[in-house]
Scaffold this active site. Structure first.
Site, PDB file in Angstrom:
ATOM      1  N   GLU A   1      14.478  27.376 -54.695  1.00  0.00           N
ATOM      2  CA  GLU A   1      13.869  27.999 -55.876  1.00  0.00           C
ATOM      3  C   GLU A   1      14.470  29.356 -56.211  1.00  0.00           C
ATOM      4  O   GLU A   1      14.036  30.386 -55.687  1.00  0.00           O
ATOM      5  CB  GLU A   1      12.349  28.156 -55.658  1.00  0.00           C
ATOM      6  CG  GLU A   1      11.650  28.774 -56.864  1.00  0.00           C
ATOM      7  CD  GLU A   1      10.164  29.058 -56.634  1.00  0.00           C
ATOM      8  OE1 GLU A   1       9.686  28.887 -55.496  1.00  0.00           O
ATOM      9  OE2 GLU A   1       9.497  29.444 -57.584  1.00  0.00           O
TER      10      GLU A   1
ATOM     11  N   LYS B   1      13.845  23.887 -57.725  1.00  0.00           N
ATOM     12  CA  LYS B   1      12.685  24.432 -58.437  1.00  0.00           C
ATOM     13  C   LYS B   1      13.178  25.589 -59.278  1.00  0.00           C
ATOM     14  O   LYS B   1      13.730  26.564 -58.746  1.00  0.00           O
ATOM     15  CB  LYS B   1      11.607  24.884 -57.446  1.00  0.00           C
ATOM     16  CG  LYS B   1      10.412  25.533 -58.132  1.00  0.00           C
ATOM     17  CD  LYS B   1       9.179  25.507 -57.267  1.00  0.00           C
ATOM     18  CE  LYS B   1       8.050  26.257 -57.970  1.00  0.00           C
ATOM     19  NZ  LYS B   1       6.752  26.037 -57.353  1.00  0.00           N
TER      20      LYS B   1
ATOM     21  N   GLY C   1       5.859  30.623 -63.858  1.00  0.00           N
ATOM     22  CA  GLY C   1       6.505  31.930 -63.970  1.00  0.00           C
ATOM     23  C   GLY C   1       5.830  32.969 -64.847  1.00  0.00           C
ATOM     24  O   GLY C   1       6.511  33.831 -65.392  1.00  0.00           O
ATOM     25  N   GLY C   2       4.518  32.872 -65.011  1.00  0.00           N
ATOM     26  CA  GLY C   2       3.830  33.878 -65.824  1.00  0.00           C
ATOM     27  C   GLY C   2       3.605  33.427 -67.259  1.00  0.00           C
ATOM     28  O   GLY C   2       3.051  34.182 -68.067  1.00  0.00           O
TER      29      GLY C   2
ATOM     30  N   ARG D   1       0.110  29.333 -61.078  1.00  0.00           N
ATOM     31  CA  ARG D   1      -0.831  29.967 -62.011  1.00  0.00           C
ATOM     32  C   ARG D   1      -1.242  29.036 -63.153  1.00  0.00           C
ATOM     33  O   ARG D   1      -2.411  28.980 -63.521  1.00  0.00           O
ATOM     34  CB  ARG D   1      -0.222  31.261 -62.571  1.00  0.00           C
ATOM     35  CG  ARG D   1      -0.242  32.388 -61.574  1.00  0.00           C
ATOM     36  CD  ARG D   1       0.683  33.503 -61.967  1.00  0.00           C
ATOM     37  NE  ARG D   1       2.086  33.170 -61.754  1.00  0.00           N
ATOM     38  CZ  ARG D   1       3.100  33.988 -62.024  1.00  0.00           C
ATOM     39  NH1 ARG D   1       2.859  35.188 -62.536  1.00  0.00           N
ATOM     40  NH2 ARG D   1       4.341  33.634 -61.786  1.00  0.00           N
TER      41      ARG D   1
HETATM   42  P1  13P Z   1       4.009  29.934 -60.800  1.00  0.00           P
HETATM   43  O1  13P Z   1       3.860  28.555 -61.372  1.00  0.00           O
HETATM   44  O2  13P Z   1       2.748  30.748 -60.886  1.00  0.00           O
HETATM   45  O3  13P Z   1       5.224  30.637 -61.303  1.00  0.00           O
HETATM   46  O4  13P Z   1       4.239  29.762 -59.236  1.00  0.00           O
HETATM   47  C1  13P Z   1       5.109  28.788 -58.805  1.00  0.00           C
HETATM   48  C2  13P Z   1       5.735  29.180 -57.549  1.00  0.00           C
HETATM   49  O5  13P Z   1       5.837  28.397 -56.647  1.00  0.00           O
HETATM   50  C3  13P Z   1       6.306  30.524 -57.405  1.00  0.00           C
HETATM   51  O6  13P Z   1       7.004  30.601 -56.200  1.00  0.00           O
END
Ligand code: 13P
Length: 344
Positions: free
Chosen positions: A188, A230, A273-274, A303
């Site tokens: 990721e 990711k 990602g916010g 999130r």
């Molecule tokens: P978000 O979907 O909140 O960005 O989190 C995914 C994630 O695994 C961040 O490392």
């Protein structure tokens, strides 16, 4: 010379990795990333007005993991080590609950971020020390895949190629130790949303980052058939004055992926990602409409899946049912978006 028995063993292990990688990106299913470190989970919960501690975090994970029916929508759940060894309120280990639901237990292996000296504002992910042992232990205890997050920050003269490459080397090293231990690495490299950059800048940086990541994975001889990417979607920064439409976001995201991700990679999962829950769903929907793509694609949100349910839960038992209904709705919407058939 390697003996035939050794070759047979390696083949068996590789085939098991390929099967898990494919299962992670099972069509019409996604991943729940419920793997923030305890300090980050506390921050998220407290932001929603829930004073947090270890027991509240356990209840928070239970809220999602014990939602009846999630196996219809989820192929895997990413957990922090704390959650991986925690149990629900009846004393059943979370990872055993997932096993019964045929949901893959995925362990977060990075240990956070550290600013790199001489590169103000830029970070590398840490946790390579003892990685071999940790990976082997988590595999023994039932994990089938792992996740490692690096972040790339866009800013004036950022990211620097050195930090992008340092993170690629770290991701590749992690991927090698995972595969050796029998875990499928989810790689990721997140290009952060923070800043006033345009979608064009985001496309340029994501392109460079993914090129560097895959170039390095190849040079390190990581088996790409047993890797899941990711990634962030290509979106403008959260302080950018110029909005981008879901069509533009989907076009830019797919353009970058097609230019950088080898076809042997079985699947790509997106982080939110916010973005708001709604934006993350609509944008995924437009990306999915661009199929056929050479890889399976799906969501791996934290999130965008959890935030609306946490708001309703408020840490109170009497709100669990309502919060779980909201979570199931979010899962259903994301699965529809993953097929390009979500409608607001
Ligand atoms: P978000 O979907 O909140 O960005 O989190 C995914 C994630 O695994 C961040 O490392």
């Amino acid at each position: 010379m390697i003996s035939q028995t050794k070759i047979d063993m390696i083949n068996l292990m590789n085939n098991a990795l390929y099967a898990v990688a494919k299962q992670i990106v099972t069509p019409h299913k996604g991943i729940l990333a419920s793997d923030e470190r305890p300090s980050a989970a506390d921050k998220n919960l407290e932001k929603a007005g829930i004073p947090s501690n270890e027991e509240i975090r356990r209840k928070y994970r239970e809220l999602f993991i014990n939602t009846p029916g999630i196996e219809q929508y989820l192929s895997g759940i990413i957990m922090h080590e704390e959650t991986f060894y925690q149990s629900d309120s009846t004393g059943k280990l979370f990872r055993n609950i997932l096993k019964e639901k045929n949901i893959i237990s995925i362990i977060k292996l990075d240990e956070g971020l550290e600013e790199l000296p001489n590169f103000p504002g830029e970070k590398i992910s840490i946790g390579l020390d003892n990685l071999k042992k940790r990976a082997e232990k988590f595999y023994e205890d039932g994990a089938k895949a792992a996740k490692w997050r690096s972040v790339i920050k866009i800013g004036n003269d950022l990211p620097s190629p050195e930090v992008v490459h340092a993170n690629s080397i770290i991701l590749s090293t992690y991927a090698l130790f995972c595969q050796q231990a029998g875990l499928v690495p989810i790689v990721e490299p997140e290009v952060l949303i923070d800043g006033d950059h345009t979608i064009q800048k985001s496309e340029e940086v994501t392109n460079k980052t993914l090129k560097d990541v895959f170039g390095t994975l190849k040079r390190y001889k990581v088996d790409l058939k047993a890797v899941v990417l990711k990634t962030s979607m290509v979106i403008p920064g959260n302080k950018c004055q110029v909005m981008a439409s879901p069509e533009e976001i989907a076009d830019a995201t797919v353009r970058v992926l097609q230019a950088t991700v080898p076809e042997e990679v079985p699947g790509i999962v997106f982080l939110s990602g916010g973005q708001s829950s709604e934006d993350a769903t609509i944008n995924l929907n437009f990306i999915a409409k661009k199929e056929p793509l050479p890889w399976e694609i799906t969501f791996s949100y934290l999130r965008a899946l959890e935030a609306p349910a946490i708001q309703v839960w408020q840490g109170k038992d009497e709100n669990i049912q309502k919060a779980r209904n909201i979570f199931m709705t979010r899962l259903r919407e994301c699965v529809l978006a993953d097929s390009g058939i979500y409608q607001k």
